[in-house]
Design a protein around this motif. Sequence first.
Motif, PDB file in Angstrom:
ATOM      1  N   ASP A   1       0.830  -1.197   0.000  1.00  0.00           N
ATOM      2  CA  ASP A   1       0.000   0.000   0.000  1.00  0.00           C
ATOM      3  C   ASP A   1       0.870   1.255   0.000  1.00  0.00           C
ATOM      4  O   ASP A   1       0.570   2.222  -0.705  1.00  0.00           O
ATOM      5  CB  ASP A   1      -0.944   0.002   1.202  1.00  0.00           C
ATOM      6  CG  ASP A   1      -1.813   1.247   1.242  1.00  0.00           C
ATOM      7  OD1 ASP A   1      -2.426   1.576   0.200  1.00  0.00           O
ATOM      8  OD2 ASP A   1      -1.877   1.893   2.296  1.00  0.00           O
TER       9      ASP A   1
ATOM     10  N   THR B   1      -7.620   2.017  -0.354  1.00  0.00           N
ATOM     11  CA  THR B   1      -7.095   0.708  -0.003  1.00  0.00           C
ATOM     12  C   THR B   1      -8.028   0.182   1.075  1.00  0.00           C
ATOM     13  O   THR B   1      -8.090   0.745   2.179  1.00  0.00           O
ATOM     14  CB  THR B   1      -5.657   0.789   0.524  1.00  0.00           C
ATOM     15  OG1 THR B   1      -4.833   1.355  -0.499  1.00  0.00           O
ATOM     16  CG2 THR B   1      -5.137  -0.588   0.913  1.00  0.00           C
TER      17      THR B   1
ATOM     18  N   VAL C   1      -8.783  -2.467   3.653  1.00  0.00           N
ATOM     19  CA  VAL C   1      -8.050  -3.474   4.420  1.00  0.00           C
ATOM     20  C   VAL C   1      -9.057  -4.421   5.062  1.00  0.00           C
ATOM     21  O   VAL C   1     -10.037  -3.989   5.669  1.00  0.00           O
ATOM     22  CB  VAL C   1      -7.177  -2.791   5.499  1.00  0.00           C
ATOM     23  CG1 VAL C   1      -6.383  -3.834   6.283  1.00  0.00           C
ATOM     24  CG2 VAL C   1      -6.240  -1.771   4.858  1.00  0.00           C
ATOM     25  N   ASP C   2      -8.816  -5.725   4.910  1.00  0.00           N
ATOM     26  CA  ASP C   2      -9.716  -6.741   5.450  1.00  0.00           C
ATOM     27  C   ASP C   2      -9.438  -6.912   6.944  1.00  0.00           C
ATOM     28  O   ASP C   2      -8.847  -7.901   7.387  1.00  0.00           O
ATOM     29  CB  ASP C   2      -9.529  -8.057   4.698  1.00  0.00           C
ATOM     30  CG  ASP C   2     -10.575  -9.089   5.085  1.00  0.00           C
ATOM     31  OD1 ASP C   2     -11.612  -8.712   5.674  1.00  0.00           O
ATOM     32  OD2 ASP C   2     -10.352 -10.287   4.809  1.00  0.00           O
TER      33      ASP C   2
ATOM     34  N   PHE D   1      -6.044  -7.144   1.436  1.00  0.00           N
ATOM     35  CA  PHE D   1      -6.544  -5.801   1.132  1.00  0.00           C
ATOM     36  C   PHE D   1      -6.788  -5.697  -0.359  1.00  0.00           C
ATOM     37  O   PHE D   1      -6.365  -6.558  -1.141  1.00  0.00           O
ATOM     38  CB  PHE D   1      -5.557  -4.715   1.603  1.00  0.00           C
ATOM     39  CG  PHE D   1      -4.213  -4.770   0.934  1.00  0.00           C
ATOM     40  CD1 PHE D   1      -3.943  -3.994  -0.184  1.00  0.00           C
ATOM     41  CD2 PHE D   1      -3.213  -5.594   1.421  1.00  0.00           C
ATOM     42  CE1 PHE D   1      -2.694  -4.044  -0.801  1.00  0.00           C
ATOM     43  CE2 PHE D   1      -1.958  -5.654   0.821  1.00  0.00           C
ATOM     44  CZ  PHE D   1      -1.700  -4.880  -0.306  1.00  0.00           C
TER      45      PHE D   1
END
Length: 164
Positions: free
Chosen positions: A27, A115, A117-118, A153
Motif C-alpha cells: 500500500d 485501499t 483493508v480486510d 486488502f
Amino acid sequence: MITIVVAMGKNREIGADNQLLWHLPKDLKHFKELTSGHPIIMGRKTYESIGKPLPNRTNIVISRKNDWFEEGILIVGSIKEALKFAKKIDENVFIIGGGNIYEQTIDLADKLEVTLVDAELRADTFFPIIDEKKWLKTDEIAHLKDEKNQFDFSFQTFEKILEK
C-alpha cells in the motif's frame, strides 16, 4: 482532478491516536506511485504523524495554528487556500488525510483511491461513508496477506458520478 487517497478498514477506520492501524508495504508503494510528482494536501495532525515532508511532492498542510513552521512544507489556513496553491502547481491534486480533511473534501473530489483493508480494528478516526449514489467503483485489485503485509486488502478506485 482532485483525488482522495485513503487506507481504511471494514468499518471505515483509518487511525487511532494519530497513527495508522497497519503496516502494508504494498500500500505504501501504491501511495507513492499515485502521489509522486504531485501536490499533496493534509491536515496538521496527519503531517505530524508522518513526521517529515514526503519527497518528490509539494506538501501542503492545513492548520488553524499559525505559530509554527516546518522546512519543506507550505502551511495554509483552509482547504480553499490549499486547493488554490495546489492547482497552480499541478492539475492533479491528492488529499491524504486525516479524517476531518476527508470529511471536508469528499464532496469536492473527483476520484477516490481506496485501499480497503480486510480488518476491523479499534480506531478513533474514520473515513466518511462512500455514497453509492455519488460514487461508482471503476476498478478493484485484490491482494492477499503475505510475510510483509499483515492483512488481505484491495486497491479500489471510485469515480464521481456526474449529475445529469
